[in-house]
Scaffold this motif. Sequence first.
Motif, PDB file in Angstrom:
ATOM      1  N   LEU A 121       0.852  -1.188   0.000  1.00 33.85           N
ATOM      2  CA  LEU A 121       0.000   0.000   0.000  1.00 33.85           C
ATOM      3  C   LEU A 121       0.883   1.231   0.000  1.00 33.85           C
ATOM      4  O   LEU A 121       1.908   1.261   0.687  1.00 33.85           O
ATOM      5  CB  LEU A 121      -0.896   0.022   1.245  1.00 33.85           C
ATOM      6  N   GLU A 122       0.479   2.234  -0.778  1.00 32.44           N
ATOM      7  CA  GLU A 122       1.199   3.502  -0.798  1.00 32.44           C
ATOM      8  C   GLU A 122       0.200   4.632  -0.952  1.00 32.44           C
ATOM      9  O   GLU A 122      -0.648   4.595  -1.842  1.00 32.44           O
ATOM     10  CB  GLU A 122       2.205   3.532  -1.943  1.00 32.44           C
ATOM     11  N   GLU A 123       0.297   5.623  -0.070  1.00 31.94           N
ATOM     12  CA  GLU A 123      -0.518   6.826  -0.145  1.00 31.94           C
ATOM     13  C   GLU A 123       0.425   8.007  -0.036  1.00 31.94           C
ATOM     14  O   GLU A 123       1.171   8.129   0.926  1.00 31.94           O
ATOM     15  CB  GLU A 123      -1.547   6.862   0.987  1.00 31.94           C
ATOM     16  N   SER A 124       0.404   8.887  -1.046  1.00 29.82           N
ATOM     17  CA  SER A 124       1.335  10.004  -1.071  1.00 29.82           C
ATOM     18  C   SER A 124       0.601  11.326  -1.145  1.00 29.82           C
ATOM     19  O   SER A 124      -0.405  11.451  -1.842  1.00 29.82           O
ATOM     20  CB  SER A 124       2.266   9.883  -2.276  1.00 29.82           C
ATOM     21  N   GLY A 125       1.144  12.297  -0.438  1.00 37.30           N
ATOM     22  CA  GLY A 125       0.666  13.662  -0.509  1.00 37.30           C
ATOM     23  C   GLY A 125       1.768  14.531  -1.080  1.00 37.30           C
ATOM     24  O   GLY A 125       2.734  14.032  -1.669  1.00 37.30           O
ATOM     25  N   ILE A 126       1.649  15.826  -0.896  1.00 35.86           N
ATOM     26  CA  ILE A 126       2.664  16.741  -1.407  1.00 35.86           C
ATOM     27  C   ILE A 126       3.976  16.586  -0.637  1.00 35.86           C
ATOM     28  O   ILE A 126       5.051  16.514  -1.223  1.00 35.86           O
ATOM     29  CB  ILE A 126       2.158  18.195  -1.333  1.00 35.86           C
ATOM     30  N   ILE A 127       3.895  16.508   0.687  1.00 33.90           N
ATOM     31  CA  ILE A 127       5.098  16.428   1.514  1.00 33.90           C
ATOM     32  C   ILE A 127       5.179  15.097   2.261  1.00 33.90           C
ATOM     33  O   ILE A 127       6.254  14.649   2.610  1.00 33.90           O
ATOM     34  CB  ILE A 127       5.134  17.594   2.528  1.00 33.90           C
ATOM     35  N   THR A 128       4.058  14.446   2.483  1.00 37.36           N
ATOM     36  CA  THR A 128       4.042  13.218   3.285  1.00 37.36           C
ATOM     37  C   THR A 128       3.723  12.000   2.433  1.00 37.36           C
ATOM     38  O   THR A 128       3.108  12.106   1.376  1.00 37.36           O
ATOM     39  CB  THR A 128       3.000  13.306   4.411  1.00 37.36           C
ATOM     40  N   GLY A 144       8.523  15.237   4.789  1.00 39.78           N
ATOM     41  CA  GLY A 144       9.705  16.034   4.486  1.00 39.78           C
ATOM     42  C   GLY A 144      10.933  15.144   4.429  1.00 39.78           C
ATOM     43  O   GLY A 144      10.951  14.135   3.737  1.00 39.78           O
ATOM     44  N   SER A 145      11.951  15.481   5.208  1.00 39.58           N
ATOM     45  CA  SER A 145      13.191  14.700   5.191  1.00 39.58           C
ATOM     46  C   SER A 145      13.299  13.716   6.345  1.00 39.58           C
ATOM     47  O   SER A 145      14.351  13.143   6.593  1.00 39.58           O
ATOM     48  CB  SER A 145      14.396  15.650   5.217  1.00 39.58           C
ATOM     49  N   SER A 146      12.204  13.482   7.082  1.00 39.50           N
ATOM     50  CA  SER A 146      12.233  12.519   8.182  1.00 39.50           C
ATOM     51  C   SER A 146      11.172  11.449   7.968  1.00 39.50           C
ATOM     52  O   SER A 146      10.247  11.620   7.195  1.00 39.50           O
ATOM     53  CB  SER A 146      12.003  13.224   9.524  1.00 39.50           C
ATOM     54  N   GLY A 147      11.359  10.327   8.655  1.00 36.37           N
ATOM     55  CA  GLY A 147      10.400   9.238   8.513  1.00 36.37           C
ATOM     56  C   GLY A 147      10.545   8.247   9.647  1.00 36.37           C
ATOM     57  O   GLY A 147      11.461   8.333  10.465  1.00 36.37           O
ATOM     58  N   GLY A 148       9.638   7.305   9.697  1.00 34.34           N
ATOM     59  CA  GLY A 148       9.684   6.298  10.740  1.00 34.34           C
ATOM     60  C   GLY A 148       8.997   5.018  10.304  1.00 34.34           C
ATOM     61  O   GLY A 148       8.159   5.023   9.407  1.00 34.34           O
ATOM     62  N   LEU A 149       9.384   3.923  10.942  1.00 30.75           N
ATOM     63  CA  LEU A 149       8.863   2.599  10.624  1.00 30.75           C
ATOM     64  C   LEU A 149       8.388   1.955  11.915  1.00 30.75           C
ATOM     65  O   LEU A 149       9.073   2.027  12.942  1.00 30.75           O
ATOM     66  CB  LEU A 149       9.966   1.749   9.989  1.00 30.75           C
ATOM     67  N   THR A 150       7.208   1.322  11.877  1.00 30.01           N
ATOM     68  CA  THR A 150       6.699   0.630  13.059  1.00 30.01           C
ATOM     69  C   THR A 150       5.897  -0.592  12.626  1.00 30.01           C
ATOM     70  O   THR A 150       5.348  -0.629  11.523  1.00 30.01           O
ATOM     71  CB  THR A 150       5.821   1.567  13.926  1.00 30.01           C
TER      72      THR A 150
END
Length: 68
Positions: free
Chosen positions: A13-20, A40-46
């Motif tokens: 699954l992939e959902e994309s916005g302008i920045i997120t 932006g330039s940060s992210g996280g995995l859980t």
Amino acid sequence: MAKKGNDRFIKVLEESGIITSSEVWVDTQTGVQYLYHASGSSGGLTVLVDAEGKPLLHRRTPDAPEYK
């Protein structure tokens, strides 16, 4: 949307916005689902869990990608 080949993880699954963006990845050896979210330039995995705190497992359905 899933990649073919011998990859350990596949994106289901992939959902994309302008920045997120948000993605759900599945471990093909265990079936456990993971959520990756980037902003932006940060992210996280859980790991995704059910109401009892157990990992959510990817279930094969006619619409789901096949994996071994």
